[in-house]
Write a protein that holds these residues in place. Structure first.
Motif, PDB file in Angstrom:
ATOM      1  N   GLN A 269      14.690   7.844  -9.976  1.00  0.00           N
ATOM      2  CA  GLN A 269      13.952   6.765  -9.323  1.00  0.00           C
ATOM      3  C   GLN A 269      14.812   6.040  -8.292  1.00  0.00           C
ATOM      4  N   PHE A 270      16.055   5.744  -8.640  1.00  0.00           N
ATOM      5  CA  PHE A 270      16.922   5.023  -7.715  1.00  0.00           C
ATOM      6  C   PHE A 270      17.226   5.869  -6.476  1.00  0.00           C
ATOM      7  N   LEU A 271      17.479   7.141  -6.680  1.00  0.00           N
ATOM      8  CA  LEU A 271      17.766   8.014  -5.536  1.00  0.00           C
ATOM      9  C   LEU A 271      16.522   8.240  -4.682  1.00  0.00           C
ATOM     10  N   ARG A 272      15.346   8.197  -5.282  1.00  0.00           N
ATOM     11  CA  ARG A 272      14.095   8.338  -4.525  1.00  0.00           C
ATOM     12  C   ARG A 272      13.794   7.053  -3.756  1.00  0.00           C
ATOM     13  N   SER A 273      14.105   5.904  -4.333  1.00  0.00           N
ATOM     14  CA  SER A 273      13.799   4.613  -3.703  1.00  0.00           C
ATOM     15  C   SER A 273      14.767   4.243  -2.589  1.00  0.00           C
ATOM     16  N   ALA A 274      16.018   4.653  -2.712  1.00  0.00           N
ATOM     17  CA  ALA A 274      17.043   4.235  -1.748  1.00  0.00           C
ATOM     18  C   ALA A 274      16.689   4.592  -0.308  1.00  0.00           C
ATOM     19  N   PRO A 275      16.259   5.807  -0.009  1.00  0.00           N
ATOM     20  CA  PRO A 275      15.916   6.104   1.391  1.00  0.00           C
ATOM     21  C   PRO A 275      14.732   5.281   1.898  1.00  0.00           C
ATOM     22  N   ALA A 276      13.780   4.987   1.037  1.00  0.00           N
ATOM     23  CA  ALA A 276      12.631   4.176   1.457  1.00  0.00           C
ATOM     24  C   ALA A 276      13.084   2.782   1.872  1.00  0.00           C
ATOM     25  N   LEU A 277      14.040   2.228   1.142  1.00  0.00           N
ATOM     26  CA  LEU A 277      14.551   0.895   1.478  1.00  0.00           C
ATOM     27  C   LEU A 277      15.423   0.911   2.732  1.00  0.00           C
TER      28      LEU A 277
ATOM     29  N   ARG B  24       0.817  -1.224   0.000  1.00  0.00           N
ATOM     30  CA  ARG B  24       0.000   0.000   0.000  1.00  0.00           C
ATOM     31  C   ARG B  24       0.846   1.268   0.000  1.00  0.00           C
ATOM     32  N   VAL B  25       2.040   1.209   0.571  1.00  0.00           N
ATOM     33  CA  VAL B  25       2.852   2.423   0.643  1.00  0.00           C
ATOM     34  C   VAL B  25       4.033   2.436  -0.310  1.00  0.00           C
ATOM     35  N   TRP B  26       4.412   1.276  -0.819  1.00  0.00           N
ATOM     36  CA  TRP B  26       5.644   1.225  -1.582  1.00  0.00           C
ATOM     37  C   TRP B  26       5.417   1.092  -3.078  1.00  0.00           C
ATOM     38  N   ILE B  27       4.622   0.152  -3.493  1.00  0.00           N
ATOM     39  CA  ILE B  27       4.448  -0.121  -4.922  1.00  0.00           C
ATOM     40  C   ILE B  27       3.946   1.109  -5.664  1.00  0.00           C
ATOM     41  N   THR B  28       3.146   1.921  -5.019  1.00  0.00           N
ATOM     42  CA  THR B  28       2.632   3.112  -5.688  1.00  0.00           C
ATOM     43  C   THR B  28       3.735   4.116  -5.987  1.00  0.00           C
ATOM     44  N   ASP B  29       4.894   3.978  -5.358  1.00  0.00           N
ATOM     45  CA  ASP B  29       5.987   4.921  -5.541  1.00  0.00           C
ATOM     46  C   ASP B  29       7.066   4.393  -6.481  1.00  0.00           C
TER      47      ASP B  29
ATOM     48  N   LEU C 266       9.777  -7.813  -6.094  1.00  0.00           N
ATOM     49  CA  LEU C 266      10.964  -7.807  -6.939  1.00  0.00           C
ATOM     50  C   LEU C 266      10.618  -7.797  -8.418  1.00  0.00           C
ATOM     51  N   LEU C 267       9.699  -8.649  -8.844  1.00  0.00           N
ATOM     52  CA  LEU C 267       9.311  -8.643 -10.250  1.00  0.00           C
ATOM     53  C   LEU C 267       8.647  -7.335 -10.650  1.00  0.00           C
ATOM     54  N   THR C 268       7.893  -6.748  -9.739  1.00  0.00           N
ATOM     55  CA  THR C 268       7.260  -5.469 -10.037  1.00  0.00           C
ATOM     56  C   THR C 268       8.325  -4.409 -10.297  1.00  0.00           C
ATOM     57  N   VAL C 269       9.323  -4.353  -9.439  1.00  0.00           N
ATOM     58  CA  VAL C 269      10.408  -3.383  -9.616  1.00  0.00           C
ATOM     59  C   VAL C 269      11.139  -3.650 -10.928  1.00  0.00           C
ATOM     60  N   GLU C 270      11.474  -4.910 -11.186  1.00  0.00           N
ATOM     61  CA  GLU C 270      12.187  -5.256 -12.421  1.00  0.00           C
ATOM     62  C   GLU C 270      11.351  -4.929 -13.655  1.00  0.00           C
TER      63      GLU C 270
END
Length: 175
Positions: free
Chosen positions: A68-76, A47-52, A107-111
């Motif tokens: 995208q990578f710089l935006r995702s890194a802090p979330a992870l 609910r909070v991650w896939i939408t981003d 993982l498949l969604t991200v890929e």
């Protein structure tokens, strides 16, 4: 609410009873919808991650991947997503069904989203034509996940830039 509680008590400290108390319901109410802690947390994460995970498409694939990578890194790396995701990954090593679900839902969604973005760039002439980019998408995403999950090294601008420089050197049309 579930992710906030998980951030407070940690993955190992989280249980269905605590979630039910926080929600003001009986634990059977939670179990009717989610049969286990991992199922509950997977749903909360989605609910909070896939939408981003959607990429911008500015016409500059390198810039879009970088953003995208710089935006995702802090979330992870940070609560509430990071610690919960690491806990689920750890549990998935001994739970084949959870491992398959994590792979399919995250993982498949991200890929796939990465592959979609670089495939559009290939069609636009930014990347070499006729090359299968599926493995490239896996390597791009996998490098960041490796750093996050198994290394103490950061995912910073230098890391992202070096990764994208290698990708563009291999697949870019202006080599």
């Amino acid at each position: 609410m579930t992710l906030e509680l998980a951030a407070e008590v940690g993955y190992a400290g989280l249980n269905i009873e605590a979630v039910a108390r926080r929600a003001g319901v009986g634990k059977h109410t939670i179990y009717r919808r989610w049969p286990s802690k991992p199922a509950l947390l997977l749903d909360a994460l989605s609910r909070v991650w896939i939408t981003d995970l959607d990429y911008d498409d500015t016409g500059d694939v390198r810039a879009d991947l970088r953003e995208q990578f710089l935006r995702s890194a802090p979330a992870l790396a940070n609560p509430p997503i990071g610690p919960v995701y690491r806990g689920l990954i750890a549990e998935a090593q001994t739970d084949p069904a959870l491992r398959a679900t994590l792979h399919e839902r995250f993982l498949l969604t991200v890929e796939r989203r990465t592959l979609d973005r670089i495939t559009r760039a290939q069609h636009a002439g930014e990347l070499v034509a006729g090359v299968d980019l599926e493995f490239a998408a896996e390597v791009l995403c996998g490098t960041l996940y490796y750093r996050h999950l198994l290394s103490t090294r950061p995912i910073d601008e230098g890391t992202v830039d070096a990764l994208l420089d290698m990708f563009m050197a291999a697949y870019g049309t202006t080599r």
